[in-house]
Design an enzyme around this catalytic site. Structure first.
Site, PDB file in Angstrom:
ATOM      1  N   ARG A  87       0.842  -1.197   0.000  1.00  0.00           N
ATOM      2  CA  ARG A  87       0.000   0.000   0.000  1.00  0.00           C
ATOM      3  C   ARG A  87       0.877   1.247   0.000  1.00  0.00           C
ATOM      4  O   ARG A  87       0.506   2.271  -0.592  1.00  0.00           O
ATOM      5  CB  ARG A  87      -0.912   0.001   1.244  1.00  0.00           C
ATOM      6  CG  ARG A  87      -1.875   1.166   1.353  1.00  0.00           C
ATOM      7  CD  ARG A  87      -2.906   1.217   0.261  1.00  0.00           C
ATOM      8  NE  ARG A  87      -3.551  -0.056  -0.012  1.00  0.00           N
ATOM      9  CZ  ARG A  87      -4.479  -0.243  -0.933  1.00  0.00           C
ATOM     10  NH1 ARG A  87      -4.871   0.778  -1.684  1.00  0.00           N
ATOM     11  NH2 ARG A  87      -5.009  -1.443  -1.122  1.00  0.00           N
ATOM     12  N   HIS A 319      -5.208  -3.924   4.427  1.00  0.00           N
ATOM     13  CA  HIS A 319      -5.107  -2.815   3.482  1.00  0.00           C
ATOM     14  C   HIS A 319      -3.661  -2.403   3.290  1.00  0.00           C
ATOM     15  O   HIS A 319      -3.233  -2.094   2.171  1.00  0.00           O
ATOM     16  CB  HIS A 319      -5.945  -1.631   3.972  1.00  0.00           C
ATOM     17  CG  HIS A 319      -6.228  -0.610   2.922  1.00  0.00           C
ATOM     18  ND1 HIS A 319      -5.682   0.648   2.935  1.00  0.00           N
ATOM     19  CD2 HIS A 319      -7.016  -0.670   1.807  1.00  0.00           C
ATOM     20  CE1 HIS A 319      -6.114   1.327   1.885  1.00  0.00           C
ATOM     21  NE2 HIS A 319      -6.923   0.569   1.188  1.00  0.00           N
ATOM     22  N   CYS A 320      -2.882  -2.413   4.361  1.00  0.00           N
ATOM     23  CA  CYS A 320      -1.481  -2.030   4.280  1.00  0.00           C
ATOM     24  C   CYS A 320      -0.669  -2.936   3.355  1.00  0.00           C
ATOM     25  O   CYS A 320       0.296  -2.496   2.740  1.00  0.00           O
ATOM     26  CB  CYS A 320      -0.839  -2.064   5.671  1.00  0.00           C
ATOM     27  SG  CYS A 320      -1.608  -1.029   6.909  1.00  0.00           S
ATOM     28  N   MET A 321      -1.060  -4.199   3.255  1.00  0.00           N
ATOM     29  CA  MET A 321      -0.238  -5.169   2.512  1.00  0.00           C
ATOM     30  C   MET A 321      -0.735  -5.392   1.093  1.00  0.00           C
ATOM     31  O   MET A 321      -0.197  -6.240   0.388  1.00  0.00           O
ATOM     32  CB  MET A 321      -0.191  -6.490   3.262  1.00  0.00           C
ATOM     33  CG  MET A 321      -1.491  -7.267   3.267  1.00  0.00           C
ATOM     34  SD  MET A 321      -1.400  -8.737   4.331  1.00  0.00           S
ATOM     35  CE  MET A 321      -2.900  -9.602   3.800  1.00  0.00           C
TER      36      MET A 321
END
Length: 327
Positions: A87, A319-321
């Site tokens: 992300r 979401h970050c990954m």
């Protein structure tokens, strides 16, 4: 309005692919990759039923282990990547169809805190793999620091975007102007702080997300010991003051890390993809309530709750990954 103005699709727009990271730096995971890899494999298998998944493997060992774990449902590729946080290290793709373009911003390890080899090359490598032209931008910006509604609005936080460890030579107005120009944004809505102990200096994707044009979702405090009570209440008030339609779901409440300190557990770090929303959940009643609420908020999409505690141990969640590629 110029015909050449960029368009940043919202996450609920049709996706051609979803990229996901694969852990390979054991030191970043307390020496144990087994837990996060198992949870990420579960995420990839769930997502692959809805969208083509591409897995970014940052080493030969990661390539082999990812192929063994999920190679039957996802395309695993060796690309430069320090770890899994695509992300922030991957490209932000504007446009749709033949007009797609990868916007590559400068990445400095979340303000110089976590510098990993390969992270500055990830955006270009993913863009090349997707055969997308690349536009380079000198400003430091992580994808998790912003969230778009597809109608010219962008959410962000002052704690992150105005942090002197990102763009110390630029004023707030200059930062806003450059991001708006690069992504075709008309209005930036500035929140204050992110969650307590967030390694990213308060990324917005842990606190507030658009779920439709002009409609934002945030968390309400859960339990008397919620460490983010004041922050969450301020976020909701700021969103309402901005004239947005605001919905809320419960936060996970107090979740402690291995050292006993509160960690930035959040139901907001979900990934939206074709026909589904994949939501990080924790072993508590609040996650069940959040999932039930989201089924109402995302009609027509399957709500999939998946355990994320081991992934959070590395500093982020679903979401970050991930990084979507618009169709």
């Amino acid at each position: 309005m110029s015909d050449n103005k960029p368009f940043l699709p919202p996450e609920w727009a049709p996706q051609a692919a979803l990229w996901c990271g694969w852990p390979h730096l054991a030191d970043e995971w307390g020496g144990n990759l087994e837990g996060p890899r198992a949870q990420i494999a579960g995420f990839i298998r769930a997502a692959a039923a809805h969208v083509p998944v591409r897995v970014a493997a940052g080493s030969a060992e990661a390539l082999a282990s990812a192929n063994s774990a999920v190679g039957d449902v996802a395309k695993v590729m060796e690309v430069p990547a320090g770890d899994i946080w695509l992300r922030d290290t991957g490209p932000i793709v504007t446009g749709q169809g033949a007009a797609r373009e990868a916007q590559a911003f400068r990445f400095n390890g979340w303000g110089g805190k976590y510098l990993m080899p390969g992270d500055t090359e990830t955006a270009g490598a993913i863009a090349a793999s997707e055969a997308l032209p690349v536009s380079q931008h000198p400003i430091v910006l992580e994808g998790g620091a912003i969230d778009a509604d597809g109608k010219g609005r962008l959410l962000t936080t002052r704690q992150c975007l105005l942090n002197p460890n990102r763009n110390p030579d630029l004023t707030a107005d200059q930062i806003e102007a450059r991001i708006c120009a690069a992504l075709g944004i008309d209005e930036m809505i500035w929140l204050g702080d992110g969650l307590l102990n967030d390694h990213t200096d308060g990324h917005v994707d842990n606190t507030a997300r658009f779920i439709a044009p002009g409609r934002a979702l945030c968390q309400m405090p859960s339990g008397a010991g919620d460490p983010n009570t004041e922050i969450l209440l301020e976020i909701e008030a700021t969103l309402r003051d901005a004239g947005l339609d605001v919905a809320t779901i419960p936060s996970p409440g107090l979740v402690r890390g291995g050292d006993g300190e509160p960690i930035p557990a959040s139901h907001m770090n979900f990934t939206i993809t074709n026909g589904a929303v994949l939501v990080p959940v924790y072993e508590d009643h609040y996650s069940l309530v959040a999932l039930a609420d989201m089924k109402v908020l995302f009609p027509g999409r399957k709500i999939i709750g998946l355990p994320a505690g081991h992934i959070l141990g590395g500093g982020g969640s679903f979401h970050c990954m991930t990084r979507e590629i618009p169709a």
